[in-house]
Design a protein around this motif. Structure first.
Motif, short mmCIF file in Angstrom:
data_model
loop_
_atom_site.label_atom_id
_atom_site.label_comp_id
_atom_site.label_asym_id
_atom_site.label_seq_id
_atom_site.Cartn_x
_atom_site.Cartn_y
_atom_site.Cartn_z
N VAL A 3 -29.63 11.26 25.41
CA VAL A 3 -28.69 10.51 26.23
C VAL A 3 -27.35 10.26 25.55
O VAL A 3 -26.43 9.77 26.17
N SER A 4 -27.27 10.56 24.28
CA SER A 4 -25.98 10.34 23.62
C SER A 4 -25.81 11.38 22.52
O SER A 4 -26.76 12.03 22.10
N ASP B 296 -28.91 5.74 21.35
CA ASP B 296 -28.71 6.24 22.71
C ASP B 296 -27.36 5.83 23.30
O ASP B 296 -26.89 6.43 24.27
N ASN B 297 -26.78 4.77 22.75
CA ASN B 297 -25.44 4.39 23.25
C ASN B 297 -24.41 4.48 22.12
O ASN B 297 -23.41 3.75 22.12
N ASP B 298 -24.66 5.36 21.18
CA ASP B 298 -23.76 5.55 20.05
C ASP B 298 -23.46 4.24 19.34
O ASP B 298 -22.36 4.03 18.82
N TYR B 299 -24.47 3.37 19.31
CA TYR B 299 -24.38 2.09 18.59
C TYR B 299 -23.22 1.24 19.08
O TYR B 299 -22.72 0.39 18.36
N LEU B 300 -22.75 1.52 20.33
CA LEU B 300 -21.64 0.77 20.91
C LEU B 300 -20.44 0.76 19.97
O LEU B 300 -19.73 -0.23 19.81
N ILE B 301 -20.22 1.88 19.33
CA ILE B 301 -19.15 1.95 18.32
C ILE B 301 -17.81 1.61 18.97
O ILE B 301 -17.52 2.03 20.09
N ASP B 302 -17.04 0.81 18.27
CA ASP B 302 -15.78 0.31 18.81
C ASP B 302 -14.66 0.64 17.81
O ASP B 302 -14.44 -0.08 16.84
N ARG B 303 -13.98 1.74 18.08
CA ARG B 303 -12.95 2.21 17.14
C ARG B 303 -11.76 1.27 17.11
O ARG B 303 -11.02 1.24 16.12
N GLU B 304 -11.56 0.54 18.19
CA GLU B 304 -10.45 -0.41 18.22
C GLU B 304 -10.72 -1.58 17.27
O GLU B 304 -9.86 -1.99 16.50
N SER B 313 -16.97 0.03 9.92
CA SER B 313 -17.40 1.31 10.48
C SER B 313 -17.21 1.41 11.98
O SER B 313 -17.41 2.47 12.56
N GLY B 314 -16.83 0.29 12.62
CA GLY B 314 -16.73 0.30 14.07
C GLY B 314 -18.00 -0.19 14.74
O GLY B 314 -18.01 -0.48 15.93
N VAL B 315 -19.09 -0.26 13.96
CA VAL B 315 -20.35 -0.77 14.51
C VAL B 315 -20.42 -2.26 14.16
O VAL B 315 -20.10 -2.66 13.04
N ALA B 316 -20.83 -3.05 15.13
CA ALA B 316 -20.88 -4.50 14.92
C ALA B 316 -22.21 -4.92 14.33
O ALA B 316 -23.25 -4.34 14.66
N MET B 320 -27.04 -3.41 12.23
CA MET B 320 -26.80 -2.12 12.88
C MET B 320 -25.81 -1.25 12.11
O MET B 320 -25.80 -0.03 12.26
N GLN B 321 -24.98 -1.88 11.28
CA GLN B 321 -24.13 -1.07 10.41
C GLN B 321 -25.03 -0.25 9.48
O GLN B 321 -24.84 0.94 9.29
N ASP B 322 -26.02 -0.90 8.93
CA ASP B 322 -26.97 -0.19 8.07
C ASP B 322 -27.77 0.84 8.87
O ASP B 322 -27.83 2.02 8.51
N ALA B 323 -28.39 0.37 9.95
CA ALA B 323 -29.30 1.25 10.70
C ALA B 323 -28.58 2.48 11.23
O ALA B 323 -29.11 3.59 11.20
N SER B 324 -27.34 2.29 11.73
CA SER B 324 -26.65 3.43 12.33
C SER B 324 -26.45 4.54 11.30
O SER B 324 -26.65 5.72 11.60
#
Ligand code: FES
Ligand SMILES: [Fe+2]
Lengths: 155, 410
Positions: A3-4, B296-304, B313-316, B320-324
């Motif tokens: 899905v991603s 599955d949702n690209d870890y809701l990465i937020d480049r802004e 890293s853009g991950v909150a 999840m910074q570690d896990a991603s």
């Protein structure tokens, strides 16, 4: 179907496509044993196949390093071209050499690692001698720790 | 490595997953074995083979009633030890069911966690004594999350102190469970720590030192207890956190994350922050232990947010910074392609200890470090010491559990 992009990229199937090139050994390492017991460990380790690692003994008052065949080299020269120095010690007899290595490495931006073999009060002295200079210090270590470290650093 | 894990008590699930007697059974997969956990009418916990001994239906569909779990297909019934206690199709006093027993493991509630021991019953060690599960309930909080990679690369993040100043730099400033400690300044001001790695009875102590005031070092001491328990050095009076990684199978693991304070109750605000996924915890999809931000949702990465400097890293979120990143390595990272540096010595040493212990167990039956509950009684510590002092000598008491005595922290 994933899905991603991240889910697909992290799959086992996709891991097969990681570029597969041999890793060039990046480290020009010097391994310096600062006392007699450390030197016997260094001698055994030196028999293994290493990429660029060179082994020395040092710690004597003359301030020279000795290659394992006995050839003497001034410290400055032995460290030239190196980017990591691993110092082995069991006691603090090599304190002055450790300090000299530390100063040169600090100046030239060479990473230093210290391995203190054994434990007890002699080892404590060795730790105190190496602590100020070693970016990483392995305490109460043995020969296999040294081997693991050098292997992991791909020297 | 599976055999090694079977020497230890390990977290099987959170106590909240079996909240009351006769509640629905829960699927549990650990060390590549599929099981169900249930809590019977008397409050006894059981962890048994997922599949009914009759024709293999999943006991996740089981009816949990009358002190046992009954397969809804043909009515075979099992108790918490996996012993079959009823086979309706047999004669009334048939002895047939006595010979039917599902594989089962002990399941014991200590703290907020249900622990199991999946090894040989003859060598079952005494129960775990980690401080976080023995302080009063109001002083502790545990969460878990599913991580989609091999346990070892996740665990290695727990002793990889050198990533904190980079990956988690945002969190040091803003996270309610991290910010404000004096130690954070030393952390931010000196991004090139020196490391010392020393053996302990149960595993390792990794000391990271940074410059503090003139003539002083700021030390952060991370204990590792084999096989997969680590603690993060404390910050100020914040609760102390740590992790326990448990293999589900080769490509998945559970990350248990805890926060506790040795001498005081967690405040409402702290507990809420943990529930909301701050600190080492994650915000999970309700009703599951999967993080809301996942692959599955690209870890809701937020480049802004990354550009604004809120996250590195853009991950909150620290978890999840570690896990991603650990999941991004692939299900089992290829370690022949690594380039380790001296700062990775903690990882190098931990791997060596695991391998040595596994070999000694296999070849000589040696009980590995970390099985003895005495080894569990360690703490992390953060301390400022004169440069000449060794962290192990100066912190001998600080890294031991002393009930009623607060953690050593800066
Ligand atoms: S910098 Fe460590 S994995 Fe990339
Ligand atoms: Fe981390």
């Amino acid at each position: 179907m994933h899905v991603s992009e991240s889910a697909r990229a992290a799959s086992a199937a996709e891991s097969r496509f990681r570029i597969d090139v041999p890793i060039a050994p990046a480290r020009a390492a010097r391994v310096v044993a600062l006392d007699e017991r450390a030197a016997s460990v260094a001698r055994r380790l030196a028999e293994r196949p290493w990429a660029h690692a060179r082994f020395y003994t040092g710690g004597a008052a003359d301030g020279l390093l000795h290659e394992l065949d006995g050839t003497a080299t001034p410290l400055e020269e032995a460290l030239t071209g190196s980017d990591v120095v691993v110092v082995l010690a069991t006691e603090d007899g090599g304190r002055a050499t450790a300090a000299a290595i530390g100063r040169i490495c600090g100046r030239r931006g060479i990473t230093t690692a210290g391995v203190v073999l054994g434990d007890g009060f002699e080892a404590d002295d060795a730790i105190a001698a190496l602590r100020p200079y070693a970016r990483v210090l392995l305490l109460s270590a043995d020969e296999s720790d040294t081997l693991e470290l050098l292997t992991a650093l791909r020297v | 490595m599976g055999e090694l894990f079977r020497q230890y008590w390990i977290p099987a699930l959170l106590a909240e997953e079996l909240p009351e007697n006769d509640c629905p059974p829960v699927r549990v997969k650990l060390l590549s074995e599929r099981m169900v956990a249930f809590r019977d009418s008397e409050g006894r916990y059981g962890l048994v083979d997922e599949f009914c001994a009759h024709r293999g239906a999943s006991l996740w569909f089981g009816r949990n009633e009358g002190s046992g779990l009954r397969c809804p297909y043909h009515g075979w019934k099992y108790d918490v030890t996996g012993q079959c206690v009823e086979v309706p199709s047999e004669a009334d006093n048939s002895s047939f069911c006595q010979n039917v027993q599902l594989t089962s493991y002990p399941l014991v509630k200590i703290g907020d966690v249900l622990w199991t021991y999946m090894g040989d019953a003859a060598t079952q060690p005494p129960l775990p004594e980690f401080e976080w599960i023995h302080v009063p309930a109001e002083q502790t909080y545990t969460s878990k999350r599913w991580q989609q990679c091999n346990w070892l690369q996740a665990f290695e993040g727990g002793i990889d102190s050198s990533h904190v100043t980079f990956l988690h730099s945002g969190g040091l400033k803003t996270d309610p469970l991290f910010r404000g400690a004096k130690g954070n300044e030393y952390n931010m001001n000196d991004t090139k720590p020196f490391f010392e790695v020393a053996d302990s009875d149960g595993g390792l102590f990794v000391g990271a030192r940074r410059n503090a005031e003139e003539g002083k070092y700021y030390w952060r001491i991370t204990p590792y207890v084999m096989p997969a328990f680590t603690m993060v050095p404390p910050r100020g009076d914040h609760p102390v956190h740590g992790h326990f990684w448990v293999p589900i199978d080769d490509e998945n693991c559970w990350t248990y994350s805890f926060d506790y304070h040795p001498v005081r109750a967690l405040t409402e605000t702290e507990r809420q922050a943990m529930i909301d996924g701050h600190g080492v915890h994650s915000k999970n999809i309700p009703g599951t232990y999967r993080p809301v931000a996942n692959m599955d949702n690209d870890y809701l990465i937020d480049r802004e947010a990354q550009k604004r400097g809120e996250t590195y890293s853009g991950v909150a979120g620290i978890a999840m910074q570690d896990a991603s990143l650990q999941e991004s390595m692939g299900p089992i990272v290829d370690r022949t392609k690594e380039r380790l540096v001296p700062a990775d010595s903690g990882i190098i040493k931990a791997r060596q200890k695991l391998r040595k212990a596994a070999v000694a167990l296999r070849d000589e039956g040696v009980t590995p470090p970390g099985v003895d509950p005495e080894h569990h009684r360690v703490r992390s510590a953060a301390v400022v010491l004169p440069q000449a002092e060794s962290f192990l000598d100066s912190c001998r008491d600080a890294v031991k559990v002393t009930p009623g005595v607060p953690q050593t922290t800066v």
